[in-house]
Design a protein around this motif. Sequence first.
Motif, mmCIF file in Angstrom:
data_model
loop_
_atom_site.group_PDB
_atom_site.id
_atom_site.type_symbol
_atom_site.label_atom_id
_atom_site.label_comp_id
_atom_site.label_asym_id
_atom_site.label_seq_id
_atom_site.Cartn_x
_atom_site.Cartn_y
_atom_site.Cartn_z
ATOM 1 N N HIS A 12 12.473 1.489 5.896
ATOM 2 C CA HIS A 12 13.163 0.405 5.183
ATOM 3 C C HIS A 12 14.311 -0.132 6.033
ATOM 4 O O HIS A 12 14.488 -1.350 6.153
ATOM 5 C CB HIS A 12 13.708 0.900 3.837
ATOM 6 N N ALA A 16 14.655 -3.934 7.757
ATOM 7 C CA ALA A 16 15.853 -4.759 7.567
ATOM 8 C C ALA A 16 16.451 -5.157 8.913
ATOM 9 O O ALA A 16 16.858 -6.312 9.100
ATOM 10 C CB ALA A 16 16.879 -4.019 6.718
ATOM 11 N N MET A 19 14.363 -7.913 10.396
ATOM 12 C CA MET A 19 14.624 -9.190 9.721
ATOM 13 C C MET A 19 15.948 -9.779 10.200
ATOM 14 O O MET A 19 16.039 -10.985 10.462
ATOM 15 C CB MET A 19 14.649 -8.972 8.208
ATOM 16 N N THR A 65 5.571 -18.735 5.110
ATOM 17 C CA THR A 65 6.518 -17.616 5.075
ATOM 18 C C THR A 65 6.571 -16.903 6.423
ATOM 19 O O THR A 65 5.659 -17.011 7.240
ATOM 20 C CB THR A 65 6.135 -16.559 4.009
ATOM 21 N N GLN A 67 6.835 -13.028 7.499
ATOM 22 C CA GLN A 67 6.740 -11.687 6.947
ATOM 23 C C GLN A 67 7.225 -10.686 7.986
ATOM 24 O O GLN A 67 6.783 -10.716 9.135
ATOM 25 C CB GLN A 67 5.310 -11.369 6.537
ATOM 26 N N MET A 69 7.480 -6.596 8.201
ATOM 27 C CA MET A 69 7.048 -5.474 7.370
ATOM 28 C C MET A 69 6.534 -4.269 8.142
ATOM 29 O O MET A 69 6.190 -4.332 9.312
ATOM 30 C CB MET A 69 5.954 -5.936 6.422
ATOM 31 N N GLY A 86 8.611 -4.479 3.085
ATOM 32 C CA GLY A 86 9.148 -5.562 3.876
ATOM 33 C C GLY A 86 9.611 -6.767 3.096
ATOM 34 O O GLY A 86 9.829 -6.710 1.890
ATOM 35 N N PHE A 87 9.732 -7.854 3.849
ATOM 36 C CA PHE A 87 10.231 -9.117 3.321
ATOM 37 C C PHE A 87 9.218 -10.219 3.609
ATOM 38 O O PHE A 87 8.624 -10.242 4.671
ATOM 39 C CB PHE A 87 11.530 -9.536 4.027
ATOM 40 N N ILE A 89 9.833 -14.171 3.649
ATOM 41 C CA ILE A 89 10.869 -15.177 3.506
ATOM 42 C C ILE A 89 10.255 -16.565 3.660
ATOM 43 O O ILE A 89 9.607 -16.842 4.668
ATOM 44 C CB ILE A 89 11.966 -14.980 4.575
#
Length: 105
Positions: A12, A16, A19, A65, A67, A69, A86-87, A89
């Motif tokens: 995690h 982050a 990102m 988006t 991604q 992840m 993940g994200f 965005i």
Amino acid sequence: ILMLQTGKVATHRNVALAMLAVDNFRVQNDQLPGTLAAAMDGFLDQEPVDLYRAEPIYVIRDGNTVQVMSFGPDKIDNRMGQDDIGFAIPLEKFDVNSGPLDKVD
């Protein structure tokens, strides 16, 4: 179980960090990076690792988006579903006019 939980928390954190690196590159260069390695230049000494796959965090431009992840414990790309961590965005959040980001890994 403690080792698995530690790997999950670290993954995690690494997602982050990836990102943040992508967004930092966008701010500095007014475009998305072509690779995660490019995003890391001057931001961190090494690419964040997906501890489940022992490979760099996965970053891809998918439609509208970006991604960032980890594929999670099942090690399968579930397109941000099931075990993925993940994200996703929306690109309008990045407000960029150029930059490849077709696949960053």
